[in-house]
Design a protein around this motif. Structure first.
Motif: not given
Length: 179
Positions: A118, A121, A139, A142
């Motif tokens: 989280t 992001r 990105i 993640t």
């Protein structure tokens, strides 16, 4: 503020992105230590499988920290990789489980990954308009962390797709539910 930065990025934007990356660097360093702690303290049924599942996660997270530290340096800033930096940047609680069962640690690790992903992001959103290169790095990280999170959750899921940790608000609660 940086006295130089990467072409196309203002010194102010470089500092803003670097500050975001510094928090993520500290979070990655903490995640690396947490994963190694779990690796050393997990016991019981399926010990070896989980013990060995954690090592690639540790190595990848260490590499991600290095990538972010080097990105900070690219902006002309100084990355901080000390224990004090982790404490200063920390907005999360320290991992609380010691020697415990596979299921307990995986339950707690589920929540660790929820919080970490989280936050990563959120960092993607924060830097996206300023620096798409940094956004792309985050990105990619993640995506791989979400895959590791899936590996963890596969151990916590029943045949109907329900997680044993559903609704847990703390690592201890998740560990208790997963046992």
């Amino acid at each position: 503020m940086a006295t130089f930065t990467t072409p196309g990025i203002t010194p102010e934007d470089a500092t803003a992105v670097s500050n975001t990356l510094q928090e993520r660097l500290s979070a990655l360093n903490d995640l690396h230590l947490t994963l190694k702690h779990i690796h050393w303290n997990v016991v019981g049924t399926n010990f070896i499988g989980v013990h060995e599942m954690i090592d690639p996660q540790v190595e990848l997270v260490r590499g991600y920290a290095d990538t972010l530290a080097e990105r900070i340096a690219t902006f002309g800033e100084s990355p901080r990789g000390t224990a004090n930096a982790i404490e200063k940047d920390r907005s999360w609680d320290d991992y609380t489980l010691g020697r415990d069962s596979v299921q307990a640690h995986l339950g707690a690790l589920d929540l660790v990954y929820v919080g970490f992903i989280t936050s990563h992001r959120d960092a993607i959103k924060s830097v996206g308009e300023i620096d798409p290169v940094t956004e792309d790095i985050l990105i990619g990280q993640t995506a791989e962390l979400e895959k590791f999170h899936w590996f963890v959750r596969a151990h916590l899921e029943n045949y109907t797709g329900q997680l044993s940790t559903a609704g847990a608000k703390s690592e201890q609660e998740a560990a208790d539910q997963a046992r």
